[in-house]
Structures are given as C-alpha cells and as structure tokens.
Design an enzyme around this catalytic site. Structure first.
Site, PDB file in Angstrom:
ATOM      1  N   HIS A   1       0.846  -1.201   0.000  1.00 55.69           N
ATOM      2  CA  HIS A   1       0.000   0.000   0.000  1.00 55.69           C
ATOM      3  C   HIS A   1       0.879   1.249   0.000  1.00 55.69           C
ATOM      4  O   HIS A   1       0.664   2.171  -0.786  1.00 55.69           O
ATOM      5  CB  HIS A   1      -0.923  -0.023   1.224  1.00 55.69           C
ATOM      6  CG  HIS A   1      -1.538   1.297   1.563  1.00 55.69           C
ATOM      7  ND1 HIS A   1      -2.555   1.860   0.831  1.00 55.69           N
ATOM      8  CD2 HIS A   1      -1.276   2.186   2.560  1.00 55.69           C
ATOM      9  CE1 HIS A   1      -2.893   3.024   1.360  1.00 55.69           C
ATOM     10  NE2 HIS A   1      -2.134   3.253   2.408  1.00 55.69           N
TER      11      HIS A   1
ATOM     12  N   ASP B   1       7.125  22.249 -25.825  1.00 61.94           N
ATOM     13  CA  ASP B   1       7.033  20.880 -25.302  1.00 61.94           C
ATOM     14  C   ASP B   1       8.072  20.756 -24.198  1.00 61.94           C
ATOM     15  O   ASP B   1       8.739  21.726 -23.860  1.00 61.94           O
ATOM     16  CB  ASP B   1       7.301  19.849 -26.413  1.00 61.94           C
ATOM     17  CG  ASP B   1       6.671  18.486 -26.086  1.00 61.94           C
ATOM     18  OD1 ASP B   1       6.889  17.988 -24.969  1.00 61.94           O
ATOM     19  OD2 ASP B   1       5.954  17.935 -26.937  1.00 61.94           O
TER      20      ASP B   1
ATOM     21  N   TRP C   1       7.495  -0.434   3.888  1.00 63.54           N
ATOM     22  CA  TRP C   1       8.090   0.205   2.705  1.00 63.54           C
ATOM     23  C   TRP C   1       9.490   0.703   2.998  1.00 63.54           C
ATOM     24  O   TRP C   1      10.266   0.960   2.099  1.00 63.54           O
ATOM     25  CB  TRP C   1       7.201   1.347   2.210  1.00 63.54           C
ATOM     26  CG  TRP C   1       7.346   2.645   2.952  1.00 63.54           C
ATOM     27  CD1 TRP C   1       6.791   2.955   4.162  1.00 63.54           C
ATOM     28  CD2 TRP C   1       8.096   3.791   2.541  1.00 63.54           C
ATOM     29  NE1 TRP C   1       7.150   4.223   4.529  1.00 63.54           N
ATOM     30  CE2 TRP C   1       7.947   4.768   3.552  1.00 63.54           C
ATOM     31  CE3 TRP C   1       8.874   4.110   1.423  1.00 63.54           C
ATOM     32  CZ2 TRP C   1       8.551   6.020   3.478  1.00 63.54           C
ATOM     33  CZ3 TRP C   1       9.469   5.364   1.361  1.00 63.54           C
ATOM     34  CH2 TRP C   1       9.309   6.300   2.381  1.00 63.54           C
TER      35      TRP C   1
ATOM     36  N   SER D   1      12.996   6.023 -13.624  1.00 63.00           N
ATOM     37  CA  SER D   1      11.906   6.813 -14.200  1.00 63.00           C
ATOM     38  C   SER D   1      11.824   8.191 -13.548  1.00 63.00           C
ATOM     39  O   SER D   1      11.725   9.213 -14.232  1.00 63.00           O
ATOM     40  CB  SER D   1      10.597   6.050 -14.026  1.00 63.00           C
ATOM     41  OG  SER D   1       9.511   6.916 -14.091  1.00 63.00           O
ATOM     42  N   SER D   2      11.900   8.220 -12.211  1.00 62.01           N
ATOM     43  CA  SER D   2      11.805   9.505 -11.512  1.00 62.01           C
ATOM     44  C   SER D   2      12.950  10.422 -11.867  1.00 62.01           C
ATOM     45  O   SER D   2      12.764  11.621 -12.061  1.00 62.01           O
ATOM     46  CB  SER D   2      11.838   9.310 -10.001  1.00 62.01           C
ATOM     47  OG  SER D   2      10.760   8.572  -9.585  1.00 62.01           O
TER      48      SER D   2
ATOM     49  N   HIS E   1      13.669  11.424   3.868  1.00 58.78           N
ATOM     50  CA  HIS E   1      13.100  12.684   4.301  1.00 58.78           C
ATOM     51  C   HIS E   1      12.918  13.679   3.172  1.00 58.78           C
ATOM     52  O   HIS E   1      11.835  14.227   3.011  1.00 58.78           O
ATOM     53  CB  HIS E   1      13.774  13.311   5.512  1.00 58.78           C
ATOM     54  CG  HIS E   1      12.822  14.300   6.087  1.00 58.78           C
ATOM     55  ND1 HIS E   1      11.746  13.923   6.853  1.00 58.78           N
ATOM     56  CD2 HIS E   1      12.668  15.619   5.861  1.00 58.78           C
ATOM     57  CE1 HIS E   1      10.989  14.979   7.093  1.00 58.78           C
ATOM     58  NE2 HIS E   1      11.522  16.025   6.508  1.00 58.78           N
TER      59      HIS E   1
ATOM     60  N   GLU F   1      12.364  12.829   0.320  1.00 59.39           N
ATOM     61  CA  GLU F   1      11.246  12.225  -0.394  1.00 59.39           C
ATOM     62  C   GLU F   1       9.900  12.734   0.113  1.00 59.39           C
ATOM     63  O   GLU F   1       9.001  12.998  -0.670  1.00 59.39           O
ATOM     64  CB  GLU F   1      11.327  10.694  -0.269  1.00 59.39           C
ATOM     65  CG  GLU F   1      10.105   9.931  -0.757  1.00 59.39           C
ATOM     66  CD  GLU F   1       9.912   9.952  -2.269  1.00 59.39           C
ATOM     67  OE1 GLU F   1      10.904  10.235  -2.981  1.00 59.39           O
ATOM     68  OE2 GLU F   1       8.781   9.700  -2.730  1.00 59.39           O
TER      69      GLU F   1
ATOM     70  N   TYR G   1       9.241  15.559   1.198  1.00 62.56           N
ATOM     71  CA  TYR G   1       9.011  16.894   0.638  1.00 62.56           C
ATOM     72  C   TYR G   1       8.770  16.830  -0.848  1.00 62.56           C
ATOM     73  O   TYR G   1       8.041  17.656  -1.410  1.00 62.56           O
ATOM     74  CB  TYR G   1      10.148  17.845   1.020  1.00 62.56           C
ATOM     75  CG  TYR G   1      10.007  18.184   2.480  1.00 62.56           C
ATOM     76  CD1 TYR G   1       9.060  19.122   2.880  1.00 62.56           C
ATOM     77  CD2 TYR G   1      10.701  17.493   3.450  1.00 62.56           C
ATOM     78  CE1 TYR G   1       8.834  19.371   4.218  1.00 62.56           C
ATOM     79  CE2 TYR G   1      10.480  17.733   4.794  1.00 62.56           C
ATOM     80  CZ  TYR G   1       9.552  18.677   5.172  1.00 62.56           C
ATOM     81  OH  TYR G   1       9.314  18.912   6.479  1.00 62.56           O
TER      82      TYR G   1
ATOM     83  N   SER H   1      -0.826  27.268  -4.329  1.00 64.76           N
ATOM     84  CA  SER H   1      -0.424  28.660  -4.514  1.00 64.76           C
ATOM     85  C   SER H   1      -0.890  29.219  -5.854  1.00 64.76           C
ATOM     86  O   SER H   1      -0.911  30.432  -6.049  1.00 64.76           O
ATOM     87  CB  SER H   1       1.096  28.800  -4.424  1.00 64.76           C
ATOM     88  OG  SER H   1       1.554  28.232  -3.226  1.00 64.76           O
TER      89      SER H   1
ATOM     90  N   HIS I   1      15.265  12.195  12.432  1.00 68.68           N
ATOM     91  CA  HIS I   1      14.088  12.294  13.313  1.00 68.68           C
ATOM     92  C   HIS I   1      13.127  11.130  13.079  1.00 68.68           C
ATOM     93  O   HIS I   1      12.175  10.968  13.827  1.00 68.68           O
ATOM     94  CB  HIS I   1      13.385  13.650  13.183  1.00 68.68           C
ATOM     95  CG  HIS I   1      12.716  13.897  11.870  1.00 68.68           C
ATOM     96  ND1 HIS I   1      12.639  15.136  11.303  1.00 68.68           N
ATOM     97  CD2 HIS I   1      12.102  13.070  11.003  1.00 68.68           C
ATOM     98  CE1 HIS I   1      11.990  15.053  10.152  1.00 68.68           C
ATOM     99  NE2 HIS I   1      11.658  13.812   9.952  1.00 68.68           N
ATOM    100  N   HIS I   2      13.360  10.359  12.021  1.00 64.25           N
ATOM    101  CA  HIS I   2      12.548   9.162  11.823  1.00 64.25           C
ATOM    102  C   HIS I   2      13.055   8.007  12.674  1.00 64.25           C
ATOM    103  O   HIS I   2      12.466   6.933  12.657  1.00 64.25           O
ATOM    104  CB  HIS I   2      12.588   8.732  10.359  1.00 64.25           C
ATOM    105  CG  HIS I   2      11.933   9.724   9.444  1.00 64.25           C
ATOM    106  ND1 HIS I   2      10.597   9.684   9.159  1.00 64.25           N
ATOM    107  CD2 HIS I   2      12.431  10.789   8.787  1.00 64.25           C
ATOM    108  CE1 HIS I   2      10.302  10.676   8.343  1.00 64.25           C
ATOM    109  NE2 HIS I   2      11.392  11.368   8.101  1.00 64.25           N
TER     110      HIS I   2
ATOM    111  N   THR J   1       7.476  26.513   6.826  1.00 65.72           N
ATOM    112  CA  THR J   1       6.155  25.944   6.547  1.00 65.72           C
ATOM    113  C   THR J   1       5.070  26.889   7.045  1.00 65.72           C
ATOM    114  O   THR J   1       4.061  27.117   6.368  1.00 65.72           O
ATOM    115  CB  THR J   1       6.018  24.567   7.225  1.00 65.72           C
ATOM    116  OG1 THR J   1       7.182  23.805   6.932  1.00 65.72           O
ATOM    117  CG2 THR J   1       4.808  23.831   6.714  1.00 65.72           C
TER     118      THR J   1
ATOM    119  N   LYS K   1       4.445  29.741   4.685  1.00 64.34           N
ATOM    120  CA  LYS K   1       3.571  29.400   3.558  1.00 64.34           C
ATOM    121  C   LYS K   1       2.106  29.512   3.955  1.00 64.34           C
ATOM    122  O   LYS K   1       1.299  30.110   3.252  1.00 64.34           O
ATOM    123  CB  LYS K   1       3.869  27.976   3.082  1.00 64.34           C
ATOM    124  CG  LYS K   1       5.208  27.893   2.403  1.00 64.34           C
ATOM    125  CD  LYS K   1       5.336  26.602   1.658  1.00 64.34           C
ATOM    126  CE  LYS K   1       6.318  26.757   0.525  1.00 64.34           C
ATOM    127  NZ  LYS K   1       5.740  27.344  -0.673  1.00 64.34           N
TER     128      LYS K   1
ATOM    129  N   ARG L   1       1.790   0.831  15.370  1.00 64.74           N
ATOM    130  CA  ARG L   1       1.397   0.711  13.968  1.00 64.74           C
ATOM    131  C   ARG L   1       1.834  -0.650  13.431  1.00 64.74           C
ATOM    132  O   ARG L   1       2.562  -1.381  14.090  1.00 64.74           O
ATOM    133  CB  ARG L   1       2.027   1.841  13.146  1.00 64.74           C
ATOM    134  CG  ARG L   1       3.534   1.825  13.146  1.00 64.74           C
ATOM    135  CD  ARG L   1       4.125   3.085  12.539  1.00 64.74           C
ATOM    136  NE  ARG L   1       4.052   3.058  11.078  1.00 64.74           N
ATOM    137  CZ  ARG L   1       4.911   3.699  10.275  1.00 64.74           C
ATOM    138  NH1 ARG L   1       5.898   4.411  10.797  1.00 64.74           N
ATOM    139  NH2 ARG L   1       4.781   3.639   8.976  1.00 64.74           N
TER     140      ARG L   1
END
Ligand SMILES: [Cu+2]
Lengths: 524, 378
Positions: A76, A105, A141, A168-169, A252, A254, A256, A267, A301-302, A327, A330, A449
């Site tokens: 998932h 293009d 994951w 690809s990315s 991390h 990622e 963002y 925006s 921090h993870h 943040t 914004k 979790r």
C-alpha cells in the site's frame, strides 16, 4: 488567442490509434498517461488500504493472516508513494509546465516517453511479487534489514522494480529541470515563474539528489542477501542502523518531494479564486528553498529510538523544529492571499482550502513528533500514522485533486459538473477525517502501527476509522465518474475558464492545440 | 466550513459512545501520564505543545474562516491589491522562531535526563527474538523468556471461535512477567537476536530499539506498584503484533523474594536434566514448549508456511539423523529465520521438542531424545 490561430499551421497531430500512446513524445499525451496511471494505481493502493482497514475493523484476526497483512501495509505504501503521488505530480508537470513557461514541449521528449513507460513495467513486477513463493515484500516500505532480508522469492524483483521506478523519476526530474532552465519564454525570469513551476523545479533537484541514494541502499541490501556482503549485517561487521541513516537521507527529502508540488498547486489556485495576487511571492520561493535545504539535515528524526548519541538527538530535534518556520510562512501567506480578496468556492478552491486546513493539522502533529522526548511515546504508533496520512491524503492528494479540477476544463475543453465536484469534495473531506482523526487517539492511547490485531480497548476508534476508509474510498468513484463525463462533453470551457486566473496556460485555447506555443509568447 | 465538516464525525462518535455501553473499549483519547517522573514530564510537555498548536490553529483558521465568510464575492467583496508586507513576513518568521525556542529548551533538558542511565540500581538485559522477549537480570542471574500468553494466542487465530472480548488483557498478557522493585533506578540494556524490535511501555514513557549487534540503554524509576503493559514497537515480521511486554512493579521485599524463588527454580530445572525422562513426559512437555517457541513459524500442525517456513511433517531432518535434527535446533541455520535456540532452551526443553517433532503429526520415528544427549551436543 494567437496560439489558437497558429494551430492551423500544424499538419501533424497525434498518431492514430493505440500506437499514439505507445510512441508519443507529446508532453500532453504523456501527462495524460501519467495521470491515468496514477489514478488506476490509486484504486489498487486504495483496495489494499481497504483490506487493511477491514482486518482492523474488529479485534481478533478476521480476514487475512498476519504475513499477508504485512504485505498489504508494505505494498500500500510503495504504491501510494511511488505509483500515485509521484506519477500524478509528474503528470501535472508534463501537462502544465511547458505551457506555464511558454515552451512548445518538454525539453527531452523521447526521454519523456521512456520515463513514463518504465513505470507500468516496474509496477507490474512489483505487484507480481504478491503471487510468488513466500509472498510479496512484508517488511514495511522502509525495508529495514535484517527483517527485509527475510523476504522470500520476491526480494530481487522488489529491488529491481524499485530501481526502475528510481530511473523513471530521475529521468522525469532531469527533463523538468532542463525544460525550466532552457525553454522559458523571453521575459520570464526566475522570479516571474508561477509557483507551481518553482516548487517543481526545487522538487526535481531533490529527486535527482536522493533517488540514487535509495538505489544505493537497496542495492546494498541485494548484495547482502545474495552476494555475501555484510553492509548491514552486524555479525559480519556491518551495521543495520546504517541502512536507516541512508534510507532516511533519501526518505526525508522524499516526503518533501511528495508535498512541494502540492504547495505549488495550492499557490496557483488560492489567488485565482480570491481574485487577488499571491501574497508574498518571493517569500514563498525562499520558504520552498529553505524547506528543501532543511530536508537534507533532519533525516534521523525518523529514528530517534535507535539509540543515537545525545548530541545527535538534539541536533535532529532542533533542525526538525526549524522546518516549522518556512512551513508556517507558507500557511500565513495563503491566508493573507485570501484576506480581503473576493472569494468564490468552485471545487478546486474547496480542495485547496481543505488542503490548507488539514495539511496544517498534519503539520501540527509533525511539530509534536519533532520533539525527541515526546517522540519516544509517539514513535511507531498510530499517532504517526495519523500524522503522515494527514499530510499525504488531505495534503498531497487533495492538492493533486485541486489541480486536476483546476485544469480539467483547460485539458478537455469542457466544464466539469460542479455539483458532482462539490459532492466529491464534501464526502471526501468528511470521510477523510472520520478515517484519520481517530488514529490520533488510538496512537496516543498506545496502539503500535503495523499490527494486524490489537487489544480490545482500541476497538471503537478502529471501527470508526474503517467506516471512514470505506466512505473515503467510495467517494473517489465520484471523481472517476466526473472525469469521464467531463472528457465526454459538458458546457464548453472558455480559454480563460476562471475569472481570476492569471498565467500563460489561460491564453491558450481550451483544449490547447496539440503543440502549444509554436510562436513564443513574450512576458513583459 | 471546515468546522462544520467535523460535526458528522463527532456526532457519529457520540452515537457510538452511547451505544457501546457494553463494549470494553475505554475511549482513551490522550497520552497516559504514566507512573514515573519522566513520564509525567513527557506528558506535560505533550500537553504544552498540544495547546500551543491549538492556539496557533485557532488564530490561523480563525483568520481564514473570517476571510471565507466576509471576503467572498457573493457578499460584494472587492479584492484588495496588496500582495506584500515586509513587516508581516519578518513578524511571522521571528515569532514562530521564538515559540520554537520556548518549546525546545524544556525538551532538551528532559532529553538530557532521559539519556543519563548512570548510577542505576538494577540492570536488566532485554533481548528481542522473533517473537518473544528474553530477560536477564544481570546482577542476580535470573533469566527467562516471555511470550504471548496462551489464551490470547489461541483466541487470536482466524476462526478461533473465541470472542476476543472475553479474553482478559487480549494480546497484552505474557506467560512470564518481569518483576521489578518500585523506587529503584532500573537500567535496561537492549539488543536483539534476529531483526530489530523495540521495547516500549507507555506508562514509563520509554521506548528504544533492540538491534542485533547493538546494546542500547535506557532507564526508568517507577513510583507506583502495579502491572504495566506494552508492546513491541518496531515491525519485526509476521508476529510483530504478538510480542507484548508485561512489567509488574512490586515492593523491594517482594522483589527480593521473587529473585530467590527464581534462582531456586533454575537449580531444580538443572537437576532434572540428569534424570532419564519417559517418552510421554517428553511429548507433553515438548508440545507446550513447541507451541511457544516454534509454532509461530512451523505452525501448530507442523505444516509450516509454504515458501517461508518449512513444514516439519515428513521433513528429511525431522525423520532423519537425530544429531542433525538436534544441531539445527541448537545452532539454527545462518542467514535464515531459523535461529539458534540453544541458548533459549534448557536441555530438558530441547530434548522434549526434538522428541515431540520426531513423533507428532504422524512423524512416528519412535525416537526418544534424552536431556543428557542434548548436553553432550552443546
Ligand atoms: Cu518485535
């Protein structure tokens, strides 16, 4: 209007039939492919979420086995991150970036075709692992070793598919950077670029910087498993925690990558429907850049509970808390944009407003998680699950949906059904909160979790969350119906579409010609 | 608008609350305050941050909803043209920064205290296993394993026919609790035998990963006697949800008594290894030890999970050479989930398990393995 006039000069349109989609190098076609791919994966990943929530509806194992449950949580996440949010952003970028910067293009059209067509194969391989001996990946994951090394036959296929998604990315990101750097219309200086272009520009750099890191990490896993290396094997002199550092150095930034383009979308949308210029344009750009920079120095921090030295824990706590500043800027800027505007509330605006509120709720819980001593209580509980789902679902995904509604009339030439759109918004918003808000409570009450079954005191909030999950899932069928109806017909959209819209995309016809801007627009 | 939207959720909650009078759920919404100085400090800090967030949220969302209500086109609003303000930008950069510092200082102080496990009175080594905990009291040598209790294990499988609501402390009870004294600084040393686990008891507000090759440290000092429950908090495979933690905090006298009992029991166990065991006794014991130590992977019926854990029915090892069978149980197989059980199983337990595996589920080899044979092969 001049663009519509030049359309007649173009002799070659799309190739006929199915081959159009296989061989296309047109940014709009590829954008469409990406968006449909993402939408299909959204339903597949959503189905897995519903399997998870069904199992968790009541205490006691009722539907699946624990091993399959773990495969579901793992897949998932992989699908929603790499198969839904990222391709949707790339799809929106493909469709809109060239138009927004006044280019004909993307800069590298053939590579563009490749970067899309790798994806279905990558995910085909990844999904096929579910049917292999030992089942699909089940270690989460995040693929932490040593657990991930216990994966069965699926393992090499999983690693290979991650490599494909990464390639690809990276190709997509390089294309976006090249387009923005080289193909802007005369007069469009960097500080005149629309914010969606800016946020994608920064996101693309993040992608180029961190996807190779992920590729390295998973390759090391592969050699640990099959070629006798011991990068992460303590018994061989390696270090399992090292994997986590490398992974989150990718992971991390990622997160963002998964939110910055949505910042850009919101925006664009809020000023349009407030009929007022975006407040603090340059501070928005600087805030985005600071968030991107900070995202490289907060990764641990993870993993506050791995037993880092005190100084490390303090460092990562302070830097993480610091992210609240840009943040916050914004959010304040969005609110100031609305302030004393003349607002209307068409569906894109509703989703954008939902984004601002619910993303901020996710931001608040993020701030709480940043504080190391209390993170020890939150870490690996449903509180974290609530947090990242708030920033990803009513955050990133609401941003994407807002963007889709915003540009759908431009893409199809038809207005979508506003009533259906509003229904979609309200059902999604009500159910997404029924789904995720109770997770804060069970998390604080102590539910870890990634567990297939739980102690009975968590039962009621889990039941509520499951009801919300089904409601939210089925609400998305409204979007599917709406999009199909809109493609098939509806009130004709004007070129301008929205009264307050600014920007080059609204100077083209709706739908735009197959090749946009054969004559370069000039920005004053 | 957004406020209204949360109403249905709250309503639904309220309705269910009324309806669920009979359910066991306790609708706990918030973090526990816990029973240690640290846990209360953590709780206070949690509440402080929560309220700061609530206040900021009320201000920001308040401004936003005011704007949504008043500055709408349908009300005849005419858009203003301002789009920049240096003062505002600097203000809402600096003010949050100051608030963050106010939050960070107590957090740093608490963290420094939490990470200082020096001068402890008791040290307990905790080792994570797939899927149980091993505890070793370093000072007194008391040593045992702690796994999910049988009632939860049996009720928790699919189609068990047992209503889990009727199981006391479902999924939160173990066969062997760890017993600790109140008012003493207890240091935990955490490591793992296989994959990463995490040891967490919410009432103490401590959580740390148990990682192979690492020894992590943390400590607690419990104020009140009582039973405190927690769970493994790092995904560790199939039965991650089934390795709870139960700590019983008792008076110091009771604790010392308990240590004495444990040491005596360990001696009795060691002596029983020297006698010759009857097959029936070994089979009975083997069945129960197999259920806690092996069934999670090889399954109660010995069929395993195809592709992941091999079945033991008709297995060439379980039917073949006894020495090879004993060897894989004691020493495991490197690079697979089959760990070395030698350190966890007493001679009697190992003999009982091997005997059981060789004679259960139709594996009728008739072999009886005595504890003395295990001793020799260690
Ligand atoms: Cu565990």
């Amino acid at each position: 209007m001049n663009a519509a006039a030049t359309e007649a000069d173009h002799h070659h349109g799309p190739a006929p039939g199915l081959m159009r989609w296989v061989t296309t190098t047109n940014h709009k076609d590829i954008g469409t492919l990406y968006l449909w791919f993402s939408f299909i994966m959204f339903f597949i990943g959503g189905l897995m979420a519903l399997i998870i929530r069904s199992e968790l509806f009541q205490p006691g194992l009722t539907i699946v086995d624990p091993h399959f449950f773990n495969q579901m949580t793992t897949m998932h996440a992989l699908i929603m991150i790499f198969g839904v949010v990222m391709p949707a952003f790339v799809g929106l970028a493909n469709w809109m970036l060239p138009i927004m910067v006044g280019a004909p293009d993307m800069a590298l059209p053939r590579m563009n075709n490749w970067s899309f067509w790798i994806l279905p194969f990558g995910f085909g391989i990844m999904l096929s692992t579910l049917f292999m001996d030992g089942g699909g990946p089940a270690a989460g994951w995040t693929l932490y070793p040593p657990l991930s090394l216990q994966t069965g036959d699926a393992f090499p296929y999983l690693i290979f598919s991650i490599h494909m998604l990464g390639v690809s990315s990276i190709m997509g990101a390089i294309n976006i950077v090249a387009t923005i750097m080289n193909l802007r219309a005369p007069g469009m200086t960097f500080m005149k670029m629309p914010l969606f272009v800016w946020t994608w520009f920064i996101t693309a750099y993040l992608l180029i910087a961190v996807m190779p890191v992920l590729a390295g990490a998973v390759t090391m896993l592969l050699t640990d498993k099959f070629f006798g290396t011991s990068f992460f094997n303590a018994a061989g002199g390696g270090d399992p925690v090292m994997f986590q550092h490398i992974f989150w150095f990718f992971g991390h930034p990622e997160v963002y990558i998964l939110i910055l383009p949505s910042f850009g979308l919101v925006s664009e949308i809020i000023p349009t429907f407030s009929r007022k210029r975006l407040f603090g344009y340059s501070s928005m750009v600087y805030a985005t850049a600071s968030i991107a920079f900070l995202s490289f120095i907060v990764w641990a921090h993870h993993m506050f509970t791995v037993g880092m030295p005190l100084t490390g824990e303090l460092f990562f706590m302070f830097t993480t808390m610091l992210i609240a500043v840009p943040t916050g800027v914004k959010v304040f800027n969005w609110v100031s944009t609305m302030w004393r505007g003349a607002m209307t509330f068409e569906t894109p605006m509703l989703f954008a407003l939902g984004f601002v509120v619910m993303f901020t709720i996710g931001g608040f819980s993020g701030l709480m998680l940043a504080m190391t001593p209390i993170d020890f209580q939150y870490h690996d509980t449903y509180f974290v699950v609530a947090h990242f789902h708030y920033v990803l679902v009513p955050g990133a995904i609401f941003g994407i949906i807002a963007g889709v509604y915003y540009w759908l009339p431009k893409w199809t030439g038809n207005m979508y059904n506003e009533t259906l759109g509003k229904w979609h918004f309200w059902t999604s918003t009500v159910f997404v909160n029924i789904l995720f808000f109770p997770m804060h409570f069970v998390g604080l009450a102590g539910m870890p979790r990634r567990i297939p079954d739980y102690a009975v005191q968590f039962a009621d909030f889990n039941a509520i969350a499951t009801i919300g999950a089904f409601g939210f899932g089925f609400s998305q069928i409204l979007l599917l119906v709406l999009v199909i109806k809109c493609i098939r017909g509806g009130d004709k959209a004007t070129d301008q579409v929205w009264e307050g819209a600014q920007g080059l995309e609204w100077t083209l016809s709706s739908p735009p010609p197959y090749h946009s801007f054969s004559v370069q627009p000039v920005i004053k | 608008m957004k406020n209204i939207q949360r109403v249905p959720g709250a309503l639904l909650g309220a309705i269910l609350l009324v309806l669920s009078g009979s359910a066991l759920a306790d609708w706990q919404l918030n973090l526990t305050e816990g029973v240690t100085e640290i846990s209360r400090e953590v709780y206070d800090m949690h509440m402080m941050v929560l309220w700061i967030c609530v206040v900021i949220g009320v201000l920001v969302f308040g401004a936003m909803f005011y704007s949504i209500l008043k500055h709408r086109k349908s009300q005849g609003a005419v858009p203003a043209t301002f789009h920049e303000s240096m003062v505002a930008e600097v203000g809402w950069t600096v003010v949050p920064f100051v608030i963050l510092i106010v939050m960070a200082l107590p957090a740093a102080k608490a963290l420094i205290k939490m990470e200082d496990s020096s001068n402890s009175d008791i040290t307990i080594k905790v080792t994570g296993h797939q899927w149980k905990w091993e505890y070793e009291y370093v000072d007194s040598g008391v040593h045992f394993f702690s796994s999910l209790d049988t009632a939860s294990r049996e009720a928790g499988v699919k189609n068990s026919g047992v209503d889990v609501n009727s199981v006391e402390n479902y999924l939160l009870d173990v066969d062997n609790r760890i017993i600790v004294p109140v008012g003493k600084k207890i240091r935990f040393l955490l490591t793992s035998n296989d994959v990463i686990h995490a040891w967490w008891v919410p009432a103490f507000a401590i959580k740390k990963d148990a990682i192979p090759g690492y020894i992590n440290e943390m400590w607690t000092n419990i104020d009140e006697e009582g039973v405190y429950r927690g769970q493994c908090a790092e995904l560790c495979g199939k039965d991650h949800g089934y390795m709870p933690i139960v700590v019983e905090a008792v008076s110091e006298e009771r604790y010392n008594e308990w240590v004495g009992e444990q040491i005596a029991a360990a001696e009795a166990e060691a002596n029983s290894a020297d006698k010759k065991w009857a097959m029936d006794d070994l089979m009975a014991r083997g069945e129960s030890v197999y259920a806690t130590a092996c069934a999670a992977c090889h399954q109660a019926n010995g069929q395993g999970i195809p592709g992941v854990f091999p079945g033991l029915v008709d297995s060439p090892i379980a039917l073949g050479d006894v020495k090879a069978h004993i060897d894989i149980v004691l020493n495991g197989k490197a690079g697979t989930a089959m760990q070395a059980f030698g350190a966890q199983l007493s001679d009697v337990d190992a003999a009982a398990i091997v005997t059981y595996e060789r004679n259960a589920w139709g594996n009728d080899t008739g072999d009886v393995v005595q504890p003395s044979e295990i001793k020799e092969l260690r």
